[in-house]
Design an enzyme around this catalytic site. Structure first.
Site, short mmCIF file in Angstrom:
data_model
loop_
_atom_site.label_atom_id
_atom_site.label_comp_id
_atom_site.label_asym_id
_atom_site.label_seq_id
_atom_site.Cartn_x
_atom_site.Cartn_y
_atom_site.Cartn_z
N LYS A 179 0.83 -1.21 0.00
CA LYS A 179 0.00 0.00 0.00
C LYS A 179 0.86 1.26 0.00
O LYS A 179 0.51 2.25 -0.63
CB LYS A 179 -0.91 0.03 1.24
CG LYS A 179 -2.06 -0.96 1.19
CD LYS A 179 -2.99 -0.71 2.39
CE LYS A 179 -3.85 -1.91 2.72
NZ LYS A 179 -4.41 -1.83 4.08
N LYS B 246 -6.20 -10.43 -7.80
CA LYS B 246 -7.13 -10.13 -6.74
C LYS B 246 -8.51 -9.79 -7.31
O LYS B 246 -8.62 -9.09 -8.32
CB LYS B 246 -6.61 -8.92 -5.94
CG LYS B 246 -7.23 -8.76 -4.57
CD LYS B 246 -6.55 -7.61 -3.84
CE LYS B 246 -7.47 -6.94 -2.85
NZ LYS B 246 -7.89 -7.73 -1.71
N LYS C 264 -13.89 -5.08 -5.76
CA LYS C 264 -14.88 -4.18 -6.32
C LYS C 264 -14.20 -3.00 -7.01
O LYS C 264 -14.60 -2.59 -8.09
CB LYS C 264 -15.78 -3.68 -5.20
CG LYS C 264 -16.90 -2.82 -5.69
CD LYS C 264 -18.01 -2.75 -4.67
CE LYS C 264 -19.08 -1.81 -5.14
NZ LYS C 264 -20.19 -1.75 -4.20
#
Ligand code: TRP
Length: 339
Positions: free
Chosen positions: A120, A200, A203
């Site tokens: 991240k 992965k 959404k």
């Protein structure tokens, strides 16, 4: 044996999911499907972790409906407020309070070693501290309820290891308080990739399908799914073992039908479009009862509110007991100075 006595014998499990609206196929296969089946065996606490979600910088205006829609999905798939505690993290302030206190026993080096943090962090020029401290809040979620075990996916194993380390360090410094929580990593369901072939399914990547989607919308997504990359022409034979669509058939298609699909794919008698049609139909059919329940909850949103209110109340009772013990052990009880 009375119900209460039984309850005290059950192991407690906790798990959390970030609110990104209606649950999708990945949430369902990786987590919800399992959670539903654990409700009789364990004392279950299921949390919508909106305090975690703020670290990914979403639009605050969308948060309330993202939380509500995930709650509807929880109830639609069969998480059951009669048997489980279902609540929203930010309703129980003890989570953030305990997370702060855990800062005292968590080495920065341990946080910097987390692979999710490293992934991240690449996206930021200036890394928010919340991205680094994310696993401390997760440890607080789990240990606030003294959970014996946590059902999570393989991707959370490292965060669980950190939770265990936080518990060990806290216990060593302040006295035996927390259990050393076990990870309950599901049996290997095989690798499910995003519909676009990405590693992965999420959404935000747009490579999945909502579990409450209408059959037409399921088809719109499944139609685009990546299959065996070597099967270029209609009469090329396919390799089910490398095909993500075939991997999905394992969850939604009866064994006999699946064997036929497998043979048809290998012999090229069955084309990818027809194979996807079968999958799409089976997904829509198996989720039909969830769509029906979701419709009910959307028409009666106050029932969802009541579930979450009652869940928060139940959770808060446990949480405040733990916090009293923790504050006392850490010396955050100055009134004791007064005789
Ligand atoms: N980090 C988890 C995820 O992204 C969500 C989560 C937050 C969680 N707190 C938790 C999972 C506590 C299990 C236990 O999937």
């Amino acid at each position: 044996m009375t119900e209460i006595q039984q309850n005290t014998l059950k192991k407690r499990i906790f798990s959390g999911m970030q609110p990104s609206g209606e649950a999708h196929l990945g949430n369902y296969l990786g987590a919800l499907r399992r959670w539903v089946g654990m409700q009789d065996e364990y004392d279950c606490v299921w949390c919508i972790v909106d305090d975690h979600a703020i670290t990914s910088g979403g639009d605050p205006a969308e948060m309330p409906s993202s939380v509500f829609d995930l709650a509807v999905s929880f109830l639609a798939v069969g998480l059951d407020p009669e048997r489980s505690t279902i609540f929203v993290q930010s309703d129980v302030h003890e989570h953030t309070e305990l997370a702060w206190l855990f800062n005292a026993v968590t080495p920065v080096g341990d946080l910097e070693r987390m692979t999710q943090y490293k992934d991240k962090a690449q996206h930021f020029e200036s890394i928010p501290a919340g991205i680094l401290n994310y696993p401390i809040l997760q440890a607080a979620d789990i240990l606030l309820y003294k959970a014996n075990a946590v059902p999570v996916g393989e991707d959370q194993r490292q965060h669980l290891e950190l939770t265990r380390e936080v518990a060990r360090k806290f216990n060593a410094r302040y006295g035996e308080t927390f259990p050393i929580t076990e990870p309950l990593i599901g049996e290997d369901v095989g690798r499910i990739l995003g519909l676009d072939g990405n590693a992965k399914m999420s959404k935000s990547l747009g490579n999945t399908v909502g579990i409450l989607a209408d059959p037409d919308d399921v088809w719109d997504k499944v139609r685009t799914a990546v299959t065996d990359p070597q099967r270029v022409r209609r009469d090329d034979p396919g390799r089910p073992e490398v095909c993500n669509v075939f991997a999905l058939h394992r969850f939604f298609t009866e064994e006999n039908a699946r064997e036929e699909i497998e043979a048809g794919c290998r012999s090229a008698d069955l084309g990818c479009v027809d194979c996807k049609r079968i999958l799409s139909g089976n997904i829509a059919t198996s989720f039909a009862p969830y769509r029906e329940r979701a419709t009910h909850y959307r028409e009666h949103p106050s029932e969802v509110r009541d579930v979450l209110d009652q869940g928060a109340e139940k959770a808060q009772k446990i949480a405040s007991e733990t916090m009293q013990e923790v504050r006392r052990k850490m010396g955050l009880n100055w009134r004791n100075a007064i005789p």
